[in-house]
Motif scaffolding. Structure first.
Motif, mmCIF file in Angstrom:
data_model
loop_
_atom_site.group_PDB
_atom_site.id
_atom_site.type_symbol
_atom_site.label_atom_id
_atom_site.label_comp_id
_atom_site.label_asym_id
_atom_site.label_seq_id
_atom_site.Cartn_x
_atom_site.Cartn_y
_atom_site.Cartn_z
ATOM 1 N N ASP A 319 7.453 5.472 6.696
ATOM 2 C CA ASP A 319 7.572 6.923 6.749
ATOM 3 C C ASP A 319 6.877 7.535 5.533
ATOM 4 O OD1 ASP A 319 9.032 9.452 7.747
ATOM 5 O OD2 ASP A 319 9.646 9.291 5.641
ATOM 6 N N ASP A 320 6.083 8.572 5.770
ATOM 7 C CA ASP A 320 5.298 9.175 4.684
ATOM 8 C C ASP A 320 6.181 9.770 3.588
ATOM 9 O OD1 ASP A 320 2.964 8.486 6.007
ATOM 10 O OD2 ASP A 320 2.836 10.404 7.061
ATOM 11 N N ALA A 321 7.273 10.391 3.992
ATOM 12 C CA ALA A 321 8.165 10.998 2.992
ATOM 13 C C ALA A 321 8.786 9.924 2.113
ATOM 14 C CB ALA A 321 9.252 11.811 3.684
ATOM 15 N N ARG A 322 9.160 8.787 2.713
ATOM 16 C CA ARG A 322 9.725 7.683 1.911
ATOM 17 C C ARG A 322 8.670 7.129 0.960
ATOM 18 N NH1 ARG A 322 10.015 1.723 3.401
ATOM 19 N NH2 ARG A 322 11.109 0.836 1.618
ATOM 20 N N LEU A 323 7.448 6.925 1.448
ATOM 21 C CA LEU A 323 6.376 6.427 0.574
ATOM 22 C C LEU A 323 6.105 7.399 -0.562
ATOM 23 C CD1 LEU A 323 3.562 4.815 2.750
ATOM 24 C CD2 LEU A 323 5.258 3.687 1.306
ATOM 25 N N ALA A 324 6.185 8.679 -0.262
ATOM 26 C CA ALA A 324 5.960 9.681 -1.309
ATOM 27 C C ALA A 324 6.999 9.546 -2.410
ATOM 28 C CB ALA A 324 6.005 11.086 -0.700
ATOM 29 N N ALA A 325 8.265 9.372 -2.014
ATOM 30 C CA ALA A 325 9.326 9.224 -3.015
ATOM 31 C C ALA A 325 9.115 7.970 -3.852
ATOM 32 C CB ALA A 325 10.685 9.183 -2.316
ATOM 33 N N LEU A 326 8.648 6.897 -3.215
ATOM 34 C CA LEU A 326 8.417 5.648 -3.938
ATOM 35 C C LEU A 326 7.192 5.734 -4.849
ATOM 36 C CD1 LEU A 326 9.120 3.068 -1.055
ATOM 37 C CD2 LEU A 326 10.600 3.600 -3.009
ATOM 38 N N THR A 327 6.239 6.571 -4.478
ATOM 39 C CA THR A 327 4.998 6.696 -5.252
ATOM 40 C C THR A 327 5.164 7.617 -6.454
ATOM 41 O OG1 THR A 327 3.743 6.377 -3.194
ATOM 42 C CG2 THR A 327 2.523 7.249 -5.068
ATOM 43 N N LEU A 328 6.118 8.514 -6.399
ATOM 44 C CA LEU A 328 6.306 9.505 -7.470
ATOM 45 C C LEU A 328 6.335 8.894 -8.869
ATOM 46 C CD1 LEU A 328 8.824 12.228 -6.222
ATOM 47 C CD2 LEU A 328 6.569 12.595 -7.237
ATOM 48 N N PRO A 329 7.137 7.841 -9.125
ATOM 49 C CA PRO A 329 7.170 7.294 -10.495
ATOM 50 C C PRO A 329 5.818 6.765 -10.955
ATOM 51 C CG PRO A 329 9.001 6.443 -9.172
ATOM 52 C CD PRO A 329 8.083 7.139 -8.232
ATOM 53 N N PHE A 330 5.069 6.152 -10.051
ATOM 54 C CA PHE A 330 3.753 5.629 -10.424
ATOM 55 C C PHE A 330 2.783 6.776 -10.723
ATOM 56 C CE2 PHE A 330 5.654 2.327 -7.709
ATOM 57 C CZ PHE A 330 5.541 1.224 -8.544
ATOM 58 N N LEU A 331 2.905 7.853 -9.974
ATOM 59 C CA LEU A 331 2.052 9.015 -10.198
ATOM 60 C C LEU A 331 2.385 9.672 -11.540
ATOM 61 C CD1 LEU A 331 -0.179 10.356 -8.526
ATOM 62 C CD2 LEU A 331 1.554 11.881 -7.560
ATOM 63 N N ALA A 332 3.683 9.722 -11.852
ATOM 64 C CA ALA A 332 4.107 10.318 -13.126
ATOM 65 C C ALA A 332 3.559 9.529 -14.308
ATOM 66 C CB ALA A 332 5.627 10.386 -13.182
ATOM 67 N N ARG A 333 3.507 8.200 -14.166
ATOM 68 C CA ARG A 333 2.964 7.365 -15.245
ATOM 69 C C ARG A 333 1.496 7.663 -15.501
ATOM 70 N NH1 ARG A 333 5.445 1.491 -13.436
ATOM 71 N NH2 ARG A 333 7.602 2.216 -13.149
ATOM 72 N N LEU A 334 0.823 8.164 -14.492
ATOM 73 C CA LEU A 334 -0.597 8.504 -14.637
ATOM 74 C C LEU A 334 -0.781 9.938 -15.131
ATOM 75 C CD1 LEU A 334 -1.921 6.823 -11.356
ATOM 76 C CD2 LEU A 334 -2.157 5.979 -13.705
ATOM 77 N N GLY A 335 0.336 10.586 -15.487
ATOM 78 C CA GLY A 335 0.275 11.927 -16.044
ATOM 79 C C GLY A 335 0.108 13.020 -15.020
ATOM 80 N N CYS A 336 0.481 12.739 -13.775
ATOM 81 C CA CYS A 336 0.319 13.731 -12.719
ATOM 82 C C CYS A 336 1.660 14.320 -12.311
ATOM 83 C CB CYS A 336 -0.342 13.093 -11.490
ATOM 84 S SG CYS A 336 -2.045 12.582 -11.775
ATOM 85 N N ASP A 337 1.659 15.627 -12.110
ATOM 86 C CA ASP A 337 2.843 16.332 -11.633
ATOM 87 C C ASP A 337 2.643 16.625 -10.152
ATOM 88 O OD1 ASP A 337 4.941 17.972 -11.013
ATOM 89 O OD2 ASP A 337 4.514 19.492 -12.540
ATOM 90 N N ALA A 338 3.403 15.924 -9.295
ATOM 91 C CA ALA A 338 3.228 16.074 -7.851
ATOM 92 C C ALA A 338 3.620 17.462 -7.365
ATOM 93 C CB ALA A 338 4.042 15.012 -7.115
ATOM 94 N N GLY A 339 4.276 18.238 -8.217
ATOM 95 C CA GLY A 339 4.614 19.609 -7.847
ATOM 96 C C GLY A 339 3.448 20.557 -8.003
#
Length: 465
Positions: A319-339
């Motif tokens: 599910d895309d929403a589940r993958l998004a939640a799982l990807t958030l921490p990795f994205l944050a480590r790269l200095g990105c704000d998904a908001g």
């Protein structure tokens, strides 16, 4: 009979993938037969067991999603029960006190080796009819030894390895309690399996040598014998036993590498077991298909590329929403704000078939949440004077275009035709200018997700740079 299996790790480190596979097979065997799966923490090694390792086991089991019906039980909380059973065995003669010092035991081993024999305890404190025992030395706390049968053999039909038989003369009189009264591993396991009514002991084949000793103790206690199934070892790609120094061996490692828990279980299930040519399957399918008789007795090699392929299949199906939640921490480590950008689930839907793990998924999603200028080499290749002039003209086209993938695709094709060039001469500079890379999905879908305002601002910044 209700099938009861158990997973019994020692909390001396992180949860190892070999342990996860053992837990998986034990769990699946119980689930298929509507049985009970028990979690037991074997924490009697006081020097090496830590609360942090206990928590790591519990967290690891939760992460992979292997739920247990009973437990966790802790051996250190069962000391009174072990001591009660030891006293019973001393009373009925199936165990005895031994006062040998470390020096005496070392001497016995040396003498046996000098005679070319297997080094072992010579049973000097074992009571026998007509035998006079030495006088117990003053001030010495004895160990308790199990009175192992002297003749015959121990045999069992292993659910994985087949018939195994060990002569009793090969077995020592095992120490079951130390001088301070604390019981030893092999004894605690026996009492636990008996008390918890374990019907099937599924564990790694490094425990095969323990099994005949445990069977003899169970027989001495008059306890029923479980079915034993010893799983083959998992080797690394070089055919060596996996080690913490060389290999990723804990579930934490795979979590940090962006592997989905269901994918790790899927891959571990295929190490030593198979269902025809099926490689990609759900946990529910595995439970339906699994049986111990299908487990190979031979070691399996860990293939990282195969694991990543299986992870990719699970990512595509997730599910895309589940993958998004799982990807958030990795994205944050790269200095990105998904908001600060498009909905991450929509970005995931666009990117997930291009990657094999969550780490790469986050890396590929970064240009949706920040604008990095194209590297110098890429800029030199795709953002020369002519390309920049063409992008300037196309910017005006985008400013007036409808903003959806279909309209943007049509606008790009019309502009390419009007310019009299091939698609890459527009598509590649456009990607480099807007995304900072030329490795993106269909550019019309990327532009649509980024939004008109963001795309025009990035083109303006690139052309001004």
């Amino acid at each position: 009979m209700t099938v009861r299996t158990r997973f019994a790790p020692s909390p001396t480190g992180l949860l190892h993938i070999g342990g996860v596979r053992t837990a998986l097979f034990s769990w699946a065997y119980a689930r298929k037969r509507q049985g009970v799966f028990v979690l037991r923490i074997e924490d009697t090694d006081l020097e090496r067991s830590t609360p942090e390792s206990v928590q790591a086991i519990l967290d690891g089991m939760h992460w992979v999603g292997l739920d247990y019906d009973e437990g966790p039980f802790y051996q250190m909380q069962r000391m009174d029960r072990y001591k009660e059973v030891i006293q019973r065995m001393l009373a009925d003669g199936t165990a005895y006190h031994c006062y040998c010092s470390r020096e005496e035991l070392d001497a016995m081993r040396a003498e046996a080796e000098a005679r070319g024999e297997k080094p072992r305890y010579d049973r000097r404190w074992r009571p026998e009819r007509g035998k006079t025992l030495p006088q117990p030395p003053a001030g010495v706390d004895p160990v308790v030894r199990f009175r192992n049968p002297l003749d015959g053999a121990v045999a069992w039909d292993d659910a994985v390895k087949g018939r195994i038989e060990i002569a009793n003369e090969e077995l020592d009189d095992l120490i079951i309690a130390r001088p301070d009264g604390t019981p030893t591993y092999n004894f605690c396991v026996v009492v636990d399996d008996w008390d918890m009514a374990i019907t099937h002991v599924i564990r790694g084949d490094d425990h095969v040598n323990n099994t005949p000793r445990q069977i003899n103790i169970l027989a001495a206690l008059g306890a029923p014998l479980p079915v034993y199934g010893h799983l083959p070892m998992i080797l690394n790609a070089d055919g060596q036993k996996m080690s913490k120094r060389r290999d990723a061996v804990s579930v934490v490692d795979y979590s940090e590498q962006g592997i989905l828990p269901e994918a790790l279980l899927n891959y571990l299930a295929r190490l030593g077991w198979g269902h025809g040519d099926d490689e990609f399957f759900t946990l529910g399918q595995f439970v339906d298909w699994f049986d111990l008789e299908q487990v190979s007795p031979s070691p399996s090699r860990f293939d990282r590329d195969k694991m990543l392929w299986i992870n990719q299949q699970h990512m595509k199906a997730a599910d895309d929403a589940r993958l998004a939640a799982l990807t958030l921490p990795f994205l944050a480590r790269l200095g990105c704000d998904a908001g600060q950008g498009p909905a991450l689930a929509e970005v995931i839907a666009l990117l997930k078939e291009r990657v094999t793990n969550l780490v790469d998924l986050a890396a590929q999603a970064t240009y949706f949440y920040r604008h990095d200028a194209a590297p110098a080499e890429l800029a030199a290749q795709h953002l020369g004077e002519e390309s920049r002039a063409r992008l300037g003209r196309f910017k005006d086209v985008l400013a007036a275009a409808e903003w959806n993938p279909e309209a943007l695709s049509a606008a790009i094709k019309a502009f390419v035709a009007a310019e009299g060039v091939k698609m890459p001469l527009v598509g590649m500079p456009l990607r480099a200018a807007v995304c900072g890379t030329t490795q993106t999905p269909s550019i019309d879908k990327v532009l649509a997700l980024l939004g008109r305002e963001t795309v025009l601002a990035r083109l303006t910044a690139t052309l001004a740079g």
